[in-house]
Every structure is written in C-alpha cells, then in structure tokens.
Design a protein around this motif. Structure first.
Motif, short mmCIF file in Angstrom:
data_model
loop_
_atom_site.label_atom_id
_atom_site.label_comp_id
_atom_site.label_asym_id
_atom_site.label_seq_id
_atom_site.Cartn_x
_atom_site.Cartn_y
_atom_site.Cartn_z
N MET A 150 0.85 -1.19 0.00
CA MET A 150 0.00 0.00 0.00
C MET A 150 0.88 1.24 0.00
O MET A 150 2.06 1.18 0.36
CB MET A 150 -0.87 0.03 1.26
CG MET A 150 -1.90 -1.07 1.35
SD MET A 150 -2.75 -1.01 2.96
CE MET A 150 -1.48 -1.69 4.03
N GLU A 205 -3.18 5.25 1.47
CA GLU A 205 -4.18 4.19 1.48
C GLU A 205 -4.34 3.56 2.87
O GLU A 205 -5.23 2.73 3.09
CB GLU A 205 -3.80 3.10 0.47
CG GLU A 205 -3.82 3.59 -0.97
CD GLU A 205 -3.23 2.57 -1.94
OE1 GLU A 205 -3.70 2.53 -3.09
OE2 GLU A 205 -2.30 1.83 -1.55
N LEU A 206 -3.49 3.94 3.80
CA LEU A 206 -3.49 3.30 5.12
C LEU A 206 -4.75 3.58 5.92
O LEU A 206 -5.26 2.70 6.62
CB LEU A 206 -2.27 3.74 5.93
CG LEU A 206 -0.95 3.07 5.62
CD1 LEU A 206 0.16 3.67 6.46
CD2 LEU A 206 -1.04 1.57 5.85
N GLU A 242 -7.90 4.08 5.10
CA GLU A 242 -9.02 3.20 4.73
C GLU A 242 -8.73 1.76 5.14
O GLU A 242 -9.60 1.05 5.65
CB GLU A 242 -9.28 3.28 3.23
CG GLU A 242 -10.46 2.43 2.78
CD GLU A 242 -10.76 2.58 1.30
OE1 GLU A 242 -11.66 1.88 0.81
OE2 GLU A 242 -10.08 3.41 0.64
N HIS A 243 -7.50 1.32 4.94
CA HIS A 243 -7.13 -0.06 5.29
C HIS A 243 -7.30 -0.31 6.79
O HIS A 243 -7.86 -1.34 7.19
CB HIS A 243 -5.68 -0.32 4.87
CG HIS A 243 -5.19 -1.67 5.24
ND1 HIS A 243 -5.53 -2.81 4.55
CD2 HIS A 243 -4.35 -2.09 6.25
CE1 HIS A 243 -4.95 -3.87 5.10
NE2 HIS A 243 -4.23 -3.46 6.12
N ALA A 281 1.19 -6.70 6.65
CA ALA A 281 0.95 -5.91 5.44
C ALA A 281 2.15 -5.01 5.21
O ALA A 281 3.00 -4.82 6.09
CB ALA A 281 -0.33 -5.07 5.58
N CYS A 331 3.69 -1.26 3.50
CA CYS A 331 3.45 0.10 3.03
C CYS A 331 4.74 0.64 2.44
O CYS A 331 5.81 0.52 3.04
CB CYS A 331 2.98 0.99 4.18
SG CYS A 331 2.75 2.73 3.73
#
Length: 251
Positions: A100, A104-105, A107-108, A137, A139
């Motif tokens: 990501m 975008e973090l 929303e994740h 995950a 980033c």
C-alpha cells in the motif's frame, strides 16, 4: 474516526543505527497524535544526546516512555505494517506483495480490529526478507526511480502525516477552522449578484450564464460568513452607484 475504533497505533523502529532518527520519529509521533513508541534492538538513547535533541517536545514523554520489545513479541501482539522503500517486487517475485501507499493506510486500518504497529527498519537496509515474511501488510512510499530511498525519519513523518485523519483530533484539522456561510446567506449573495449584473447593464442574454458561473465559483470556494457579507456589501454598493450614475458624469 479515531484510533479507538480499532485499537491503537504504535510505531516500532527495528534496529535503528542512528539515535537522531529515533528522536525524529518520536517528534513526528508527537506532531500527529501518536504516543506508543516500540524499539527493537535500539541504540543507546542518551538524554543528553541527539535522540533527545531531535525529539522536540517528544523528549518529555514519548521518548523516555518508549518500550523495548523483541521482534517476536512485536509480530505476536500487533497487526504489523512494514514501512519500507520501493521493493521493485511484482506478483511473480516477492516476499510481501503488493504494498500500500501511505495515503491508502487510513481506509485499510478502518477494517482492522486490533492494535496496530507501523514497523520501520534500519537506515541502510530496512527490514530483512525474513522480517517482511512475518509482517501482516506492507506500506511503501512512491518516489523517483532514480533515487527511491528515503531517510528513516522522513519516511516515518510522511507515513504518520497520511494517518492524521485517524490520529489527530478533528478540531485540530485546518479544515475545521473554516466556517462556511449558511446556504440562506449564500442565496442572498446570489440574488445580490443578479441585481448587480442588471444594474451595470450586463447584456441580458448573458446574465443567466454569469449567474451560473458565479454560483459555481462560490460552490468551489466555500466562502465564510464574513466573506459572504463583504461581497454582499460590495455588490450592493456597486449596484446603487450604477443606478445613480448618469452619462454626464463621464463627460
């Protein structure tokens, strides 16, 4: 949305080589509303050294209250997001793919019901492949292909900034300081503009178009009550002067 909706966000720094970077990260945490700093194999953090010198007000709480933790305990107790430079990996050749971007973090993390740790690696080599394989995950910050590597403190600051909707109180957001005028006042301003257009004898076939353009302009601008009132006054005086004007005044 606040971090209370899914637990909390901690920042973990793995095997940092430079105390100053730890201080810079602590300062970024203070800037963006985070308080839990986790350190895996940290360097010595001398209260008189550069870590505290770079930490700003975070030297008062975040840095001295940082917790040393093993990497094993980190991955066992937190939902981990490894923050790393561009990996040049793809779907055929990867340890953890896809990554990501920081924006975008938010929303994740809205769908994560656990305590979260953003994990930053070493200055020169980041997180190892073995460590990345145990991370939940990934980033990565998009950067120029010519020089994609970011300083550790810079990378943390960019990432934490993008999480501000989760970590900074709404009242502290710049947008919250902007009060948009009431719709009724804006409608009066639109009417005032139409009266002004008529008073200055703008060509009648073009008046509707001018009114639409003015409405769209204010729709994008979100004027404040004071701005709206000032514009109303200017248009009113302009219309009154046009009504009082006679051709002889220009001779």
């Amino acid at each position: 949305m606040t971090t209370e909706s899914f637990g909390g966000i901690a920042v973990a720094v793995v095997d940092a080589e430079t105390p100053g970077n730890v201080g810079t990260i602590a300062r970024a945490m203070k800037n963006f509303g985070l308080s839990e700093l986790l350190l895996v194999d940290p360097p010595a953090l001398d209260p008189e050294g550069e870590a505290y010198g770079f930490a700003g007000r975070a030297r008062e709480d975040i840095l001295p209250e940082a917790t040393e933790i093993s990497f094993d305990n980190l991955v066992e107790n937190y939902y981990t997001i490894g923050c790393t430079a561009t990996t040049n990996e793809d779907a055929r050749n990867h340890v953890r793919y896809p990554a990501m971007t920081p924006d975008e973090l938010t929303e994740h993390l809205g769908g994560v019901d656990a305590d979260v740790a953003l994990v930053f690696g070493r200055e020169r080599v980041g997180l190892t492949n073995d460590e990345l394989a145990r991370i939940d995950a990934l980033c990565s910050i998009p950067a120029s292909e010519e020089y994609p590597s970011l300083n550790l403190g810079q990378a943390a600051t960019i990432t934490l900034y993008e999480l501000r909707e989760l970590t900074v109180e709404e009242s502290q957001h710049p947008d919250s300081l902007h009060e948009r005028a009431d719709e009724a006042d804006l409608e009066r301003l639109f009417e005032q503009f139409e009266e002004y257009v008529a008073a200055v004898d703008h060509p009648e076939p073009k008046r509707d178009k001018a009114a639409r353009m003015f409405r769209r302009l204010l729709g994008r601008a979100h004027p404040t009550p004071r701005e709206t009132s000032t514009l109303q006054g200017l248009l009113r005086r302009g219309a009154e002067r046009s009504a009082d004007w006679t051709p002889e005044e220009d001779e």
